[in-house]
Design an enzyme around this catalytic site. Structure first.
Site, short mmCIF file in Angstrom:
data_model
loop_
_atom_site.label_atom_id
_atom_site.label_comp_id
_atom_site.label_asym_id
_atom_site.label_seq_id
_atom_site.Cartn_x
_atom_site.Cartn_y
_atom_site.Cartn_z
N LYS A 124 0.87 -1.20 0.00
CA LYS A 124 0.00 0.00 0.00
C LYS A 124 0.89 1.23 0.00
CE LYS A 124 -4.53 0.69 0.51
NZ LYS A 124 -5.54 -0.35 0.20
N1 GLU Z 1 -7.36 -0.26 -2.92
C1 GLU Z 1 -8.14 -1.44 -3.09
C2 GLU Z 1 -8.13 -2.27 -1.81
O1 GLU Z 1 -7.90 -1.77 -0.76
C3 GLU Z 1 -7.78 -2.21 -4.33
C4 GLU Z 1 -6.42 -2.79 -4.36
C5 GLU Z 1 -6.02 -3.39 -5.70
O2 GLU Z 1 -6.83 -3.49 -6.60
O3 GLU Z 1 -4.85 -3.75 -5.79
O4 GLU Z 1 -8.45 -3.44 -1.83
#
Ligand code: GLU
Length: 438
Positions: A124
């Site tokens: 993240k």
């Molecule tokens: N930000 C989204 C989540 O927290 C999507 C992550 C992604 O598609 O890699 O799951």
């Protein structure tokens, strides 16, 4: 389970507007995961590895603003674990983004992918700034400069960003384009999978846009079937009306549910006759908040949590549901569209009240599931039909939903613990077979 796993100190289970006053998100995440680690009697060495992310990348980068002045931005990328596949997870643009938040969100991605058997690890990142305060051209320069600053810390087989709070398809397209231009012209069409959540035109997947909301809806439909609950006419409240909340609202309305309350950073609104989620989405795309929508009455945050409803979908930021909110809530079901919206103490209260809680890593995983499909399509130079993507998503969501349900019944635990436990067991098996190098 390790003897020396540190117990995290208790955190105030109160929600305030400021994220920094809500407690340390990483410690809260570790408390949740530790409960599952104890249940599965996780190997000490594996637990030791999973305690901290593998890499924490911090970049400070200058960007020229529209007025000609240079402004410095702080960007993050936390890579939690990659034993199951490349690091994967969103890029959050938010004024209160911070390292402990990124660490928690990255860890959740590891378990989310492991739970759904997607061959990805967890990551993240993001930038600490308010994207609503910048012009489109500034946003483009900020995103491109951030991508450049990250350099080879991202890559289609290494770490694959996606949208999150404050970022969107356009952000991902700028990231991909910047990365592709830096790797060199002969490879530019090989690297479109460096990010997912791109627009369909620029190599994204059909169905990615609505994927997280659709996953939330599938979990609710399954829960209704299992509990002989009629969704037609049932009252739903939703906190957060961004990508997740707005699609969940529209898809639930198609199942007959009535959206009676909605809230976001701008305020809360209610209408016992129902709020039209399509009209509300149109309003939000222009006004930036639900608060000024004419088809509902303004209410306070406390009134929102006390609304008469059967289902509550938190789809805003983390740690919004504290002890006070849990006590006030009338819903029978809480479906976590957001990552980490519930304090552990609040969850205890909900479970004591007999409220079902479908945890984030199970129900908000539609986004990363379709991100996986997008990445596969990019790798194979394929384009799957919209209906095909949505069907695959439904099949996978439904399967994992039932697996978690069975696991929780068998081990007499809550669904969050069951979801982590299933993810942890898979990661543990993989570490046992592979060992560590050297
Ligand atoms: N930000 C989204 C989540 O927290 C999507 C992550 C992604 O598609 O890699 O799951």
């Amino acid at each position: 389970m390790t003897q020396d796993a540190k117990a995290s100190p208790a955190k105030p289970a109160e929600t305030t507007t400021s994220l920094k006053d809500r407690g340390n998100l990483f410690e809260i995440a570790m408390r949740q995961i530790e409960k599952a680690a104890k249940l599965v009697k996780l190997d000490r060495d594996v637990w030791e590895i999973l305690q901290q992310p593998k890499n924490e990348i911090l970049v400070n980068f200058p960007v020229r603003m529209d007025d000609g002045k240079i402004q410095l931005f702080k960007g993050y990328r936390v890579q939690h674990n990659n034993i199951m596949g490349p690091y994967k997870g969103g890029m959050r643009y938010h004024p209160e983004a911070n390292l402990d938040e990124m660490k928690a969100l990255a860890a959740w991605m590891t378990y989310k992918s492991a739970l759904h058997e997607i061959p990805f690890g967890g990551g993240k990142g993001g930038i600490k700034f308010d994207p609503t305060k910048h012009s489109k051209s500034e946003l483009e320069r900020i995103t491109r400069r951030f991508t450049h600053a990250l350099g080879t810390n991202i890559g289609p087989s290494w770490d694959i960003p996606a949208p999150d709070v404050g970022s969107n398809e356009q952000t991902m397209v700028w990231m991909m384009d910047t990365y592709a231009n830096v790797v060199g012209s002969s490879e530019r069409h090989m690297v479109s999978g460096v990010v997912t959540g791109k627009s369909v035109t620029a190599g994204g997947s059909y169905g990615r846009r609505e994927a997280t909301g659709a996953g939330v809806m599938h979990c609710i439909v399954q829960w209704a079937k299992d509990n002989n609950f009629n969704l037609d006419g049932c009252h739903v409240i939703i906190q957060g009306f961004g990508n997740v909340g707005s699609f969940a609202a529209r898809l639930l309305a198609q199942k007959g549910a009535v959206i009676v309350g909605v809230g976001d950073h701008g305020g809360y609104i209610a209408n016992p006759e129902g709020i039209n989620p399509h009209k509300l989405s149109e309003h939000v795309s222009k006004a930036g908040t639900v608060a000024t929508y004419k088809g509902a009455a303004k209410i306070t945050r406390d009134e929102f949590f006390a609304l008469d409803c059967a289902i509550f979908v938190p789809a805003a930021l983390e740690l919004e549901l504290g002890v006070k909110e849990a006590k006030a809530l009338k819903a029978q079901l809480v479906v976590e569209g957001a990552n980490g919206p519930t304090y552990p103490e609040a969850e205890d209260i909900l479970l004591e009240k007999g409220v079902s809680v479908i945890p984030d890593i199970l129900c908000n995983s539609g986004g990363v599931i379709v991100s996986y499909y997008e990445w596969l399509q990019n790798k194979r130079s394929e384009r799957w039909d919209h209906a095909d993507v949505l069907e695959r998503l439904e099949t996978r969501m439904t399967r994992t939903y039932h697996d978690v349900s069975q696991y929780a019944t068998k081990h007499k635990c809550d669904w969050r613990t069951a979801s982590y436990a299933m993810g942890l067991e898979r990661i543990e098996r993989c570490y046992k077979e592979r060992g560590i190098f050297p």
